[in-house]
Design a protein around this motif. Structure first.
Motif, PDB file in Angstrom:
ATOM      1  N   ARG A  92      12.821 -24.427  -1.510  1.00 45.11           N
ATOM      2  CA  ARG A  92      14.105 -24.664  -0.857  1.00 45.11           C
ATOM      3  C   ARG A  92      14.177 -26.112  -0.391  1.00 45.11           C
ATOM      4  N   VAL A  93      15.373 -26.510   0.023  1.00 46.70           N
ATOM      5  CA  VAL A  93      15.594 -27.886   0.435  1.00 46.70           C
ATOM      6  C   VAL A  93      14.801 -28.229   1.691  1.00 46.70           C
ATOM      7  N   ASP A  94      14.646 -27.266   2.592  1.00 40.66           N
ATOM      8  CA  ASP A  94      13.936 -27.532   3.846  1.00 40.66           C
ATOM      9  C   ASP A  94      12.416 -27.549   3.696  1.00 40.66           C
ATOM     10  N   GLY A  95      11.908 -27.345   2.488  1.00 44.78           N
ATOM     11  CA  GLY A  95      10.479 -27.387   2.234  1.00 44.78           C
ATOM     12  C   GLY A  95       9.827 -26.021   2.169  1.00 44.78           C
ATOM     13  N   SER A  96      10.511 -24.982   2.606  1.00 39.52           N
ATOM     14  CA  SER A  96       9.941 -23.640   2.523  1.00 39.52           C
ATOM     15  C   SER A  96      10.078 -23.104   1.102  1.00 39.52           C
ATOM     16  N   GLN A  97       9.368 -22.041   0.834  1.00 40.22           N
ATOM     17  CA  GLN A  97       9.415 -21.426  -0.496  1.00 40.22           C
ATOM     18  C   GLN A  97       9.676 -19.939  -0.337  1.00 40.22           C
ATOM     19  N   GLU A 155      20.430 -18.365  -1.822  1.00 37.75           N
ATOM     20  CA  GLU A 155      20.679 -19.252  -2.954  1.00 37.75           C
ATOM     21  C   GLU A 155      21.811 -18.747  -3.853  1.00 37.75           C
TER      22      GLU A 155
END
Length: 184
Positions: free
Chosen positions: A116-121, A167
């Motif tokens: 994801r954009v915030d760095g999480s997956q 998403e």
């Protein structure tokens, strides 16, 4: 084991490092065999591709679908939010979708992780789709030679079970998000 050590040593690694790597590899494989989870260590999450079995998480009547084709430009396969063509392998008796029908579906859960954009997956335990269309037989009509563009944003079912990632909003699948019980 001697051949493995010799090949590791010839690549420029130190002998001590290769011995510890070989020893830890042997210990991990023997522990995996004794615990019975050797398959879970070797299982690799991949794209949804031809032949992948997916769970259907709506009330359209289908239970299980096998992927025929991914309708995406990426040749590797489908990910979250992509549209696939699949064949129904299991269905309930009085549903809208029958066994053997070819359906279009949107991937709402995938075992392969997506950043994801915030760095999480985000990744899920299973692969799942929502049926958004049923492929019908082509009827030849001489007066209609235009190709009709089919839009895949209206789900066949009226409920979506389980979590759905946000998403879907980027993929213009707002109706699926509205029907979902839980958004992740």
């Amino acid at each position: 084991m001697a051949a493995a050590l010799a090949s590791r040593f010839s690549r420029g690694r130190s002998l001590i490092g290769s011995l510890s790597n070989a020893f830890s590899g042997l210990m991990n494989s023997s522990n995996g065999i004794m615990n019975g989870n050797i398959l879970s260590q070797q299982q690799q999450r991949t794209f949804i591709q031809m032949g992948t079995t997916l769970k259907v998480v709506d009330n359209s009547g289908a239970k299980e679908v096998k992927c025929i084709q991914s309708l995406k430009a990426n040749k590797k396969g489908a990910r979250l939010g992509d549209i696939i063509v699949g064949s129904v392998k299991e269905a309930i008796p009085k549903g809208k979708v029958k066994k053997g029908k070819v359906v279009y579906g949107v991937v709402v859960r995938a075992a392969m992780q997506k950043g994801r954009v915030d760095g999480s997956q985000v990744k899920f335990d299973d692969n799942a789709i929502v049926v958004v269309g049923i492929k019908e037989k082509k009827k030849k009509k001489p007066e209609e030679n235009k190709k009709n563009k089919v839009e895949f944003n209206q789900p066949t079912g009226t409920r979506v079970f389980g979590p759905v990632p946000h998403e879907m909003r980027n993929k213009k699948q707002l109706k699926i998000l509205a029907l979902a019980q839980h958004m992740v």
